[in-house]
Design a protein around this motif. Sequence first.
Motif, PDB file in Angstrom:
ATOM      1  N   HIS A 250     -24.634  -1.472  26.754  1.00 42.98           N
ATOM      2  CA  HIS A 250     -25.959  -1.713  25.976  1.00 42.98           C
ATOM      3  C   HIS A 250     -26.769  -3.377  25.413  1.00 42.98           C
ATOM      4  CE1 HIS A 250     -26.271   3.047  26.418  1.00 42.98           C
ATOM      5  NE2 HIS A 250     -26.451   2.778  27.813  1.00 42.98           N
ATOM      6  N   ASN A 353     -16.625  10.625  29.136  1.00 41.62           N
ATOM      7  CA  ASN A 353     -15.625  10.022  30.141  1.00 41.62           C
ATOM      8  C   ASN A 353     -14.344   9.100  30.438  1.00 41.62           C
ATOM      9  OD1 ASN A 353     -15.820   6.850  31.359  1.00 41.62           O
ATOM     10  ND2 ASN A 353     -17.933   7.260  32.681  1.00 41.62           N
TER      11      ASN A 353
ATOM     12  N   ARG B  92     -15.968   4.118  37.940  1.00 43.80           N
ATOM     13  CA  ARG B  92     -15.954   5.368  37.457  1.00 43.80           C
ATOM     14  C   ARG B  92     -16.587   5.554  35.836  1.00 43.80           C
ATOM     15  NH1 ARG B  92     -14.571   9.378  34.243  1.00 43.80           N
ATOM     16  NH2 ARG B  92     -13.627   8.127  33.563  1.00 43.80           N
ATOM     17  N   THR B  93     -16.232   4.107  35.465  1.00 44.23           N
ATOM     18  CA  THR B  93     -15.459   3.951  33.753  1.00 44.23           C
ATOM     19  C   THR B  93     -16.698   3.372  32.837  1.00 44.23           C
ATOM     20  OG1 THR B  93     -13.242   3.292  34.841  1.00 44.23           O
ATOM     21  CG2 THR B  93     -13.816   3.867  32.567  1.00 44.23           C
ATOM     22  N   LEU B  94     -16.888   3.271  31.974  1.00 46.03           N
ATOM     23  CA  LEU B  94     -17.521   3.847  30.859  1.00 46.03           C
ATOM     24  C   LEU B  94     -18.457   2.476  30.609  1.00 46.03           C
ATOM     25  CD1 LEU B  94     -18.983   5.270  28.400  1.00 46.03           C
ATOM     26  CD2 LEU B  94     -17.775   3.367  27.015  1.00 46.03           C
ATOM     27  N   SER B  95     -18.522   1.649  31.157  1.00 46.41           N
ATOM     28  CA  SER B  95     -19.283   0.909  30.938  1.00 46.41           C
ATOM     29  C   SER B  95     -20.426   1.040  32.310  1.00 46.41           C
ATOM     30  CB  SER B  95     -18.300  -0.812  31.015  1.00 46.41           C
ATOM     31  OG  SER B  95     -18.123  -1.302  29.630  1.00 46.41           O
ATOM     32  N   ALA B  97     -20.777   3.327  33.607  1.00 46.30           N
ATOM     33  CA  ALA B  97     -21.625   4.687  33.745  1.00 46.30           C
ATOM     34  C   ALA B  97     -22.609   4.765  32.896  1.00 46.30           C
ATOM     35  CB  ALA B  97     -20.591   6.154  33.248  1.00 46.30           C
ATOM     36  N   LEU B  98     -22.589   3.911  31.904  1.00 42.20           N
ATOM     37  CA  LEU B  98     -23.745   3.724  30.820  1.00 42.20           C
ATOM     38  C   LEU B  98     -25.006   2.608  31.079  1.00 42.20           C
ATOM     39  CD1 LEU B  98     -21.504   2.367  27.783  1.00 42.20           C
ATOM     40  CD2 LEU B  98     -22.689   4.210  27.557  1.00 42.20           C
ATOM     41  N   ASN B  99     -24.255   1.773  32.676  1.00 37.57           N
ATOM     42  CA  ASN B  99     -25.554   1.760  32.765  1.00 37.57           C
ATOM     43  C   ASN B  99     -25.544   1.962  34.671  1.00 37.57           C
ATOM     44  OD1 ASN B  99     -26.609  -1.579  31.719  1.00 37.57           O
ATOM     45  ND2 ASN B  99     -24.106  -1.572  31.362  1.00 37.57           N
TER      46      ASN B  99
END
Lengths: 452, 172
Positions: A250, A353, B92-95, B97-99
Amino acid sequence: MSAGENRILFKNIDQPGYGRDIDSYMAAGGYETLKKAVGMKPEEICSEVMDSGIRGRGGAGFPAGMKWKFLDRKSGKPIYLVCNADESEPGTFKDRQIIYKDPHQLIEGMMISAYGTQTALAFIYIRGEMYEGARILEEAIEEARAKNFLGDNILGSGYSCDLIVHRGAGAYICGEETGLIESIEGKRPYPRIKPPYFPAVLGLYMCPTIVNNVETLCHVKHVIERGGKEYAKIGKPGNTGTRIWSVSGHVQKPGYYEIECGAMTYGELINDLCGGLRPGRKLKAIIPGGSSSKVLRADERFTGKLKDGTEFDWGVGDIPLDFDSPMAAGTMSGSGAVIVMDDSTDIVGALANINAFYAHESCGQCTPCREGSLWLKKVTARMIAGEAREEDADLLKSIADQIEGRTICAHGEATAWPVQSFILKFRDEFIEYARKQAAERKAKNAQPAAVA
Amino acid sequence: MSQTTETAEPFALSPEILAKIDKIVPRYPSKRSATLPLLHLIQDEKGFISQQAAEWVAERLELEPIKVLEVVTFYPMFQQKPIGRRHVKVCRTLSCALNGGAQICQKFKDAFNVDLNETSKDGEVTVEYVECIASCGTAPVVQIDETLHENVTEERADQLIEEIRANAKQAS
């Protein structure tokens, strides 16, 4: 280049008119250092690398010169050099830039390293998903071969070394150096137990082997260009040179930034170089060195003494960008991958995740990791599916504690550390999450059943 | 009771692939090291690694078939069954997923009416969730066949879906 950056490895990357072909590279002075290197004695190359203090950029931060010194040269067996280009720690995308945009820098760094270690055959182990990257490297290798920068009798030095591009096939564990070695041998990439299988002694084909990251091998070129002691003036003692930080999550301007070690802080990286958080958002947490590193909460404070005795009192944003400072703050700089999470982040969801990743990537060799990673994934998956329990925080921590330190390779720690740190630092949020869900379940059950 | 004998088609590779294989094998100090490169070449041509393909590799590299099979079954990129002509891999992974990676994945699933790891009825598209593909700074990312697509917004996903459909129509 953004203000505050000091681009050494990335000097030419993204510059207008700079291509990945050998002509672009040579016009910018490329391969001059290799010419210099083959005029030196191999042991001089090794001592320059030792003097530079350069630490591995792949994750562990182990001094490269030391790694090279451990090479068993008395065995009489051939020595192998392997470039770890299996970039796969979540959050990391720096090696990709070098491979796709400046492949000759890597090849030059590798051939200097190969000459210094008197390598018989060198490999680039690139992740299978980088189809184009592998083709780019193959092409660059042929360009370099045509100019005698690799292959037989390199630049008339009498030294010969070939370079093979070896593609992986989607398994994270191949980034672990002994797993990677098994993979080149054509096997399942089960990491080997150390001792006795230290790659420098019993590596590829049971021969002495060096495995270094892409960024590390590129630094070797600059170490030889400047001289080890001169190079060591960049950065700080014990944390020399520049590092490339991959920032994602972010922030307004995610991307890759090359910064002199210790010259900036995490706060400056996020707020100045990356343009800060999105409008109206506040920082919630930072994962400072790839998803396996321990999470930092935005309002944490860190106090203590550094190795050199200096006292520190840092907020998260004050932690210097180097190797030792994140470690002093109880986490690690790992592969230099910074994942930023703002206050819109569901922290339980984020851990779920991460848990799914490490469960998917466990090779299955060691029971604590194979079973434990799956249990961690199942518990957090249940939580985000609406069945969270207050005791889950303790359950997760207990499983993670039973994995850490009980496995052949560091995948066990990579699995345990996110869980341990998320629970330690966001415990209230995990419990609140469960309470809220319990209240919702109760309210739902209390509703009179609908009449069919 | 009479039973028709099923004769399996003999496993054969194109002369181009065979020539590449002959070049690759001797480059390695050990033949077994050529397992991954050979499997990649065969999957590129055949779309997946059949039992016959694994046995062929074993014979070519003078290995017991299990030594190839254990590799095929371990590495996520090797397919053991045919998949769609187009392979959509959403990170699928975090960065990612965060976006908004999950919404992007859903769009592809809806567009081709498939669940994860399923192939559309016409055999055209397989949608898969994959783990981090090292492009977190341009999240969310989607790799379609060999091509990486970065900063895939919902609008961009719609375009990619349209491109896949147009390409399928042309091909048929």
